[in-house]
Write a protein that holds these residues in place. Sequence first.
Motif, PDB file in Angstrom:
ATOM      1  N   PRO A   2      44.396  66.881 106.445  1.00 12.82           N
ATOM      2  CA  PRO A   2      43.921  66.206 105.242  1.00 12.82           C
ATOM      3  C   PRO A   2      44.950  65.195 104.743  1.00 12.82           C
ATOM      4  O   PRO A   2      46.108  65.222 105.157  1.00 12.82           O
ATOM      5  CB  PRO A   2      43.786  67.350 104.233  1.00 12.82           C
ATOM      6  N   VAL A   3      44.531  64.336 103.863  1.00 21.10           N
ATOM      7  CA  VAL A   3      45.455  63.425 103.179  1.00 21.10           C
ATOM      8  C   VAL A   3      46.355  64.268 102.262  1.00 21.10           C
ATOM      9  O   VAL A   3      45.875  65.149 101.545  1.00 21.10           O
ATOM     10  CB  VAL A   3      44.664  62.406 102.334  1.00 21.10           C
ATOM     11  N   LEU A  19      41.105  56.564  97.550  1.00 24.50           N
ATOM     12  CA  LEU A  19      40.349  57.812  97.644  1.00 24.50           C
ATOM     13  C   LEU A  19      39.072  57.729  96.801  1.00 24.50           C
ATOM     14  O   LEU A  19      37.982  58.112  97.245  1.00 24.50           O
ATOM     15  CB  LEU A  19      41.233  58.961  97.151  1.00 24.50           C
ATOM     16  N   GLN A 267      33.454  66.631 100.677  1.00 23.12           N
ATOM     17  CA  GLN A 267      34.876  66.411 100.412  1.00 23.12           C
ATOM     18  C   GLN A 267      35.460  67.573  99.617  1.00 23.12           C
ATOM     19  O   GLN A 267      34.880  68.022  98.638  1.00 23.12           O
ATOM     20  CB  GLN A 267      35.063  65.121  99.615  1.00 23.12           C
ATOM     21  N   ILE A 269      39.001  68.736  97.685  1.00 20.29           N
ATOM     22  CA  ILE A 269      40.255  68.206  97.134  1.00 20.29           C
ATOM     23  C   ILE A 269      40.989  69.338  96.420  1.00 20.29           C
ATOM     24  O   ILE A 269      40.398  70.063  95.629  1.00 20.29           O
ATOM     25  CB  ILE A 269      39.980  67.067  96.124  1.00 20.29           C
ATOM     26  N   THR A 307      41.727  66.437 100.927  1.00 21.86           N
ATOM     27  CA  THR A 307      42.833  65.782 100.219  1.00 21.86           C
ATOM     28  C   THR A 307      43.610  66.827  99.424  1.00 21.86           C
ATOM     29  O   THR A 307      43.018  67.674  98.757  1.00 21.86           O
ATOM     30  CB  THR A 307      42.291  64.710  99.244  1.00 21.86           C
TER      31      THR A 307
END
Lengths: 434, 434
Positions: A2-3, A19, A267, A269, A307
């Motif tokens: 992931p980022v 993002l 997604q 996060i 992320t």
Amino acid sequence: MPVFLNATDADFETAFTALLGAKREDSPDVDDVVAGIIADVRARGDAALIELTAKFDRLELTPQTLRFSQDEIADLVAQVPGPEREALELAAARIRAYHEKQLPEDAYWTDEAGAGLGWRWTPVSAAGLYVPGGLASYPSSVLMNAIPAKVAGVERLAIVVPTPDGVANPLVLLAAQIAGVDEIYRIGGAQAVAALAYGTETVQPVDKITGPGNAFVAAAKRRVFGKVGIDMIAGPSEILVIADGDANPDWVALDLLSQAEHDESAQSILITDSADFAKAVIAAVERNLETLERRAIAGASWRDFGTVIVVDDLDRAAELSNRVAPEHLELCVADPDALAEKITHAGAIFLGGWTPEAIGDYVGGPNHVLPTARSARFSSGLSVMDFLKRTTLAKMTPAALRAIGPAAETLAISESLQAHGLSVRARLDQLNED
Amino acid sequence: MPVFLNATDADFETAFTALLGAKREDSPDVDDVVAGIIADVRARGDAALIELTAKFDRLELTPQTLRFSQDEIADLVAQVPGPEREALELAAARIRAYHEKQLPEDAYWTDEAGAGLGWRWTPVSAAGLYVPGGLASYPSSVLMNAIPAKVAGVERLAIVVPTPDGVANPLVLLAAQIAGVDEIYRIGGAQAVAALAYGTETVQPVDKITGPGNAFVAAAKRRVFGKVGIDMIAGPSEILVIADGDANPDWVALDLLSQAEHDESAQSILITDSADFAKAVIAAVERNLETLERRAIAGASWRDFGTVIVVDDLDRAAELSNRVAPEHLELCVADPDALAEKITHAGAIFLGGWTPEAIGDYVGGPNHVLPTARSARFSSGLSVMDFLKRTTLAKMTPAALRAIGPAAETLAISESLQAHGLSVRARLDQLNED
């Protein structure tokens, strides 16, 4: 991988803005195809529905078999094992109890000018619910769409659900039965949306259409919007978890994966004030991905859109979360209530480590149809309100008209709307004569 | 001459169904043009706005003059005569008082399983309001759109209003000032909608766009829907008056004309239980049309779409009205409250002969932005709710999770969403260990 971002890095703002702007889904442009399908259903009704169902779902229907019969529903529903039935019934009861609290109140009062003012709520008469077929045919979504409609008082609730190759999901039918759905049609795609909006010989038209679907369904809903009401056009879904260093990294990892396993465009996060915790979660995600049934989907989502952001403190986490405006927000922190006070944009908040997002998908009570793709900035999840509409009320007395009528006349004249002014003036003149 | 129907005639149902299905407006298909304009504004920002404004509004702007300055606003607003200012202030105060009553309450409770459940309302951060230029540049619409936004708590409220040849309407600027609007831009058309949705160097993007506009504006709003929230796409507007034989035919005629004078596509419908009254209203309409300033527009609307229906009794009138689902409904009958109880679909109801619809357009208090073209079947007028969104809340305790978690796990497994199930199971296992 992931980022991984650190909010104190010099280039953080650039990365975070990227993002926010990232496009996670390229919907194919199917608008022309959908326009053709809608026109066809409007022109040929049942015949078009039958032909398109044969083509797309490999299923031969007749006007008599477009709709599930009571016997067919009973036979399919009888296949559902006891535990699944009990779980659906528990979920339905909890969803119903939550949504009953949403019923708004009518109001009527008399103001200082003597004018009676207020509003009244009334239900939509007929609603249609789109249920996807195949892999994403979720009985929980049937409950989440159908129960608010029935709580609102919708008299006629129809479901359309494609049954590719004739295979129906017994749990979907049971959920529909538990929720009180009145009619179930084995049709799908843009043709089913067109049938609900415009009607055919067999399908009576409805006033509102809700429920998720693929690109064809979304394009069809967008096209019939105006002729009927629709709910939101759902985009790829997301979760944001704010966790402190004392949260359980395994639990948080599974929560992130429960979003990722939906869809490669989903997604997940994580924002945390502990770099060590961040690393522990990433390791736990990797470990769980090794054995997860849907590891291909979840792995792609995590790799492409996952992320992890490390921040100095939780206030900063709330600030960043508000810029994301996530569909699902988990607050796995020591004082989730205090942190929730700082949240201004989110579809649903799950408070504390004992509240995995999956509880909200099924049995929590709040709706799981929530604003995706940052639209929690301006919209809400599905609710009873989506199946109600408000009629405003106004009642002048002679005295009230005498008090406020002249101002209306002045404004009407200033807008060059003479008849508006005259309609007030005629009554004021009568009052002056009396 | 308007259509004249008697509800007891054999072919009434056919004629009434035709009335419901009649298309009153052929919007030009401007979608391709609008797509190009939006793309241009996204790509070139202010430069595109300036070029398009020069082209469509014959007005040369710079990035510095895109927005009205405080001095310009003050100069224009100073031109408004006292009576108009007072009328606008009265209208604003009444609209504000009505909309403040719409503010919904937050809720939070603990259910029998021990789960904390509820919701919280928060305002949209930034909203943009489209105000048409030229003839339909109505200060009353500025109040009706801007005040609900400000009552909801919208922090930043921007207006876009085209000023063809540089001519601004001082009343529009004053209405904006009274309503507390923060920014006013002299741009219009699809380019203004694009600027609000995507932002330019000078115009910061907003989260929600409301307000009426022509076909280009409507197409642009439809296109940016999803990126931002929008209100309804308004169609041609209508009034339906139910009147008994004791109503005043002159007043009713003026009320019908006050709708007809808006637009050649507007529709005015009278339903009455007295054939004599029907004829008296028709005669009064004809008489007033002779001198009305906007007789060309109102006459065309009345000729093409005006409809008079005679019924046996008022129950039947309510039933027919519910099938029309009118934007505006006047009940000019002896007991309007009793009749209102029978109305299930209408944007706004005006109770009794002393309440002309024009009162609602300006100073009544309820919003005049209402669902048109039969969409009151499924939607409501503009309100504070359009500028708020709801975040749902859920908080499990260990005991609550133990009670309802297993059902969530069962349903997750039945939907083949393993990580969903594991996220619940991991916590339940911890509880069993404790």
